[in-house]
Enzyme design. Structure first.
Site, PDB file in Angstrom:
ATOM      1  N   SER A 102     -19.839  15.026   6.083  1.00  0.00           N
ATOM      2  CA  SER A 102     -18.610  15.026   6.873  1.00  0.00           C
ATOM      3  C   SER A 102     -17.893  13.671   6.838  1.00  0.00           C
ATOM      4  O   SER A 102     -17.493  13.206   5.777  1.00  0.00           O
ATOM      5  CB  SER A 102     -18.939  15.455   8.307  1.00  0.00           C
ATOM      6  N   ASP A 241     -10.982  14.565   7.329  1.00  0.00           N
ATOM      7  CA  ASP A 241     -12.222  13.828   7.091  1.00  0.00           C
ATOM      8  C   ASP A 241     -12.786  14.248   5.741  1.00  0.00           C
ATOM      9  O   ASP A 241     -12.188  15.047   5.019  1.00  0.00           O
ATOM     10  CB  ASP A 241     -13.221  14.028   8.228  1.00  0.00           C
ATOM     11  N   ASP A 243     -15.051  16.209   4.590  1.00  0.00           N
ATOM     12  CA  ASP A 243     -15.304  17.596   4.205  1.00  0.00           C
ATOM     13  C   ASP A 243     -14.224  18.551   4.681  1.00  0.00           C
ATOM     14  O   ASP A 243     -14.342  19.765   4.497  1.00  0.00           O
ATOM     15  CB  ASP A 243     -16.683  18.057   4.681  1.00  0.00           C
ATOM     16  N   ASP A 245     -13.088  19.570   7.672  1.00  0.00           N
ATOM     17  CA  ASP A 245     -13.117  20.424   8.860  1.00  0.00           C
ATOM     18  C   ASP A 245     -12.481  19.750  10.068  1.00  0.00           C
ATOM     19  O   ASP A 245     -12.300  20.386  11.112  1.00  0.00           O
ATOM     20  CB  ASP A 245     -14.539  20.897   9.185  1.00  0.00           C
TER      21      ASP A 245
END
Length: 449
Positions: A102, A241, A243, A245
């Site tokens: 993340s 960010d 990733d 999400d």
């Protein structure tokens, strides 16, 4: 059972340190394959990743372990976490695996699973995978090995899905947008989505090299985006960010628009149009001003523990469709099964286009209250739960809550990742929330002494 590996958001740590090693990932792939095959027979799993250099190593290890267990594998390549959830569902796969840490730096990595429905894997399934990790790894016969293939059009499929979350005739023409993709998984997705919807797009953080993910860019480092928006005279900036999400916005004046602001805008818009199902779920860290603003509109608001898993659990329990965190992890369940930075941003941009208003204007009636956070470090071997149970600390908190009344809020909670107790006080602007937080932190320190 006591969990050794899975946390609230999968398995995460530093690359090369157990369990974030190639040999563990091989065994994890095999263990997951064994559990899924016993449950569903012939099984297919999708694997996607962000742009970390270690993702290639772990992708190969997971693929080998799954194949050894007789599970077919479809490789998506670099793909935002919510894209993997969506494709797992639409390909009718039995599970999806995300290789990502993340918003963490490149030296970290992690694994999380999605179910066939594109939601977090059930706790009991994760428990069975953990238990299987203790079994010796054996390989199915050569004729039963899982097959591996790449899905070459994965990016295009997810781009079309993101666009489909807006009405067909709604265009972003006339909006000038700066995108910050954090050198992460949205780098080849987000620019196409917003351009194809008609926006004028410029980008930063779109040159991943395996080592620069989240470095001085993205939703955790918005300064670069603020500077770009002001320099280019853009209408707004959008930061994801690593990733994809999470999302944060920057308005035309360079002010940061966080997850609480985004939740307010989406909730108000859907409520005004008669589309909001139920209320809104925030977290213990959601700003007191968000609760007051939603209450004023007549929208129910409840708090969950910090973490998207807990937000989604409370949403499901209440039958509500909207929730999220101040960090920018927003779940729009009317459109997606998990937090999706691109989809959440599009909901706000659609509102701007429908009402022909800027972010500044839309947020004019939403006032967040000042919030102060003080961290108290715990001595080695000290259990935060024991400290927080102390009667004198409970009395101090109760006294401060009585002093604040309906003008503010107090929160003490142990950090989930560091030996800290976080002391937060928030309240209306006439209150010295930093002074109150420091005083309460001193009471915690006195207990430790």
């Amino acid at each position: 059972m006591t969990r050794r590996y899975f946390g609230t958001d999968g398995i995460r740590g530093t690359v090369g340190e157990a369990p974030i090693t190639a040999d563990f990932m091989l065994k994890l792939g095999w263990a997951a394959g064994q559990v899924l095959r016993r449950e569903k027979g012939r099984t297919r799993v999708l694997i996607g990743k962000d742009t970390r250099i270690s993702g290639y190593m772990f992708e190969s290890a997971l693929e080998a372990g799954l194949s050894a267990a007789g599970v077919d594998v479809s490789l998506l390549g670099p793909m935002p976490t919510p894209g993997i959830a969506y494709l797992t569902r639409t390909f009718r796969a039995d599970a999806g695996i995300v290789i990502s840490a993340s918003h963490n730096p490149f030296a970290d990595n992690g694994i999380k699973f999605f179910s066939a429905e594109g939601k977090k894997l059930a706790d009991e399934v994760e428990d069975r995978i953990e238990a299987m990790l203790d079994a010796p790894l054996d390989t199915v016969g050569a004729g039963q090995l899982g097959k591996a293939a790449r899905i070459d059009d994965a990016a295009g499929r997810y781009i079309e899905f993101c666009k489909s979350t807006l009405p067909d005739r709604l265009s972003l023409h006339g909006l000038k947008v700066v995108l910050d993709c954090a050198h992460g998984a949205t780098y080849h997705i987000a620019p196409s989505v917003f351009r194809e919807l008609g926006a004028e797009v410029s980008v930063i953080g779109c040159a991943p090299d395996g080592l620069n993910i989240n470095r001085d860019v993205g939703s955790t480092h918005p300064a670069a985006l603020r500077a770009a928006v002001i320099q280019q005279g853009a209408d707004l900036g959008i930061a994801f960010d690593g990733d994809g999400d999470r999302v944060l916005l920057v308005d035309a004046d360079g002010r940061e628009v966080d997850g609480d602001d985004i939740l307010y805008l989406i909730a108000r818009d859907r409520f005004d149009r008669g589309l909001l199902q139920g209320g809104v779920v925030g977290t213990l860290m959601s700003n007191f001003g968000l609760a007051m603003a939603l209450e004023k509109l007549g929208i129910p608001f409840e708090r969950a523990k910090v973490g998207d898993r807990f937000v989604m659990e409370k949403m499901a329990a209440n039958g509500w469709e909207l929730g999220g965190e101040s960090s920018g992890h927003i779940v729009c369940a009317h459109a997606q099964t998990t937090g999706d930075g691109i989809v959440s941003a599009l909901q706000v941009l659609a509102l701007m286009m429908r009402e022909q208003k800027t972010l500044v204007t839309l947020l004019r009636e939403f006032e967040k209250v000042p919030q102060a956070l003080v961290n108290v470090r715990l001595p080695a071997g000290t259990d935060a739960r024991d400290v927080m149970k102390a009667p004198e600390l409970d009395a101090a908190v109760s006294g401060l809550e009585a002093e604040l009344g309906d003008q503010g809020r107090v929160l003490l909670r142990p950090s989930g990742t560091e030996p800290l107790i976080r002391v937060m006080v928030e309240g209306r602007s006439h209150l010295d929330v930093m002074g109150l937080a420091k005083n309460l932190a001193q009471r915690v320190e006195a207990l430790l002494a």
